[in-house]
Design a protein around this motif. Sequence first.
Motif, PDB file in Angstrom:
ATOM      1  N   ARG A  25      47.609  43.112  38.760  1.00  0.00           N
ATOM      2  CA  ARG A  25      46.354  43.726  38.107  1.00  0.00           C
ATOM      3  C   ARG A  25      45.862  42.762  37.144  1.00  0.00           C
ATOM      4  N   SER A  26      46.510  41.726  36.439  1.00  0.00           N
ATOM      5  CA  SER A  26      46.234  41.125  35.579  1.00  0.00           C
ATOM      6  C   SER A  26      45.177  39.991  36.242  1.00  0.00           C
ATOM      7  N   GLY A  27      45.492  39.633  37.636  1.00  0.00           N
ATOM      8  CA  GLY A  27      44.725  38.669  38.368  1.00  0.00           C
ATOM      9  C   GLY A  27      45.327  37.413  38.058  1.00  0.00           C
ATOM     10  N   HIS A  57      44.795  45.576  49.332  1.00  0.00           N
ATOM     11  CA  HIS A  57      43.897  45.515  48.035  1.00  0.00           C
ATOM     12  C   HIS A  57      43.821  44.238  47.697  1.00  0.00           C
ATOM     13  N   ASP A  59      41.367  42.536  46.214  1.00  0.00           N
ATOM     14  CA  ASP A  59      40.695  42.285  44.850  1.00  0.00           C
ATOM     15  C   ASP A  59      41.464  43.094  43.700  1.00  0.00           C
ATOM     16  N   PRO A  60      42.285  42.478  42.863  1.00  0.00           N
ATOM     17  CA  PRO A  60      43.117  43.143  41.755  1.00  0.00           C
ATOM     18  C   PRO A  60      42.428  43.848  40.880  1.00  0.00           C
ATOM     19  N   ARG A  61      40.799  43.741  40.980  1.00  0.00           N
ATOM     20  CA  ARG A  61      40.158  44.262  39.827  1.00  0.00           C
ATOM     21  C   ARG A  61      39.665  45.789  40.553  1.00  0.00           C
ATOM     22  N   MET A  62      39.824  45.983  41.736  1.00  0.00           N
ATOM     23  CA  MET A  62      39.736  47.261  42.197  1.00  0.00           C
ATOM     24  C   MET A  62      40.189  48.361  41.527  1.00  0.00           C
ATOM     25  N   GLN A  66      44.021  49.117  39.891  1.00  0.00           N
ATOM     26  CA  GLN A  66      44.095  49.333  38.505  1.00  0.00           C
ATOM     27  C   GLN A  66      44.528  50.848  38.064  1.00  0.00           C
TER      28      GLN A  66
END
Length: 107
Positions: A25-27, A57, A59-62, A66
Motif C-alpha cells: 500500500r505504501s508504494g 492489483h 497499482d498500490p494506490r487503487m 487501500q
Amino acid sequence: MPHPRETSDLFGHREAETALLTAYRSGRIPHAWLIGGAQGIGKATLAYRMARFVLAHRDPRMASVQHAETLSVDPNDPVARHVAAGAHGGLFGAGAVPERQGPCSAR
C-alpha cells in the motif's frame, strides 16, 4: 495436497500478511523478502498469495488495495487462475533453496 500456487486460503500468518499488505500500500515495497520457517507452515502459500494480489492489483494506490484487509484474490479471478496453472507470464517461481548440510557447508 494442492501446490501452494493453487491454494487461496492462508491460516495463522495474519501478522506477516498485514506487513506485506502495508508495504505494498505504501508504494515502497522492498525488492525482496526473506520468508523462513519450518517445512509446511505456509511460506510458499504466503508468497503466492502476495504475488496473486500484486499481479491482480498493479497499482498500490487503487482503492481496492487501500481498502483491502487481506491479500486475498478471488480464485476465479483470471490472475488467480493463471497463477494456479503456473501460466502467468509475470511470475517466476524459483523454488526452495536446498537445506545446508552443516553450519559451514558451501554449494
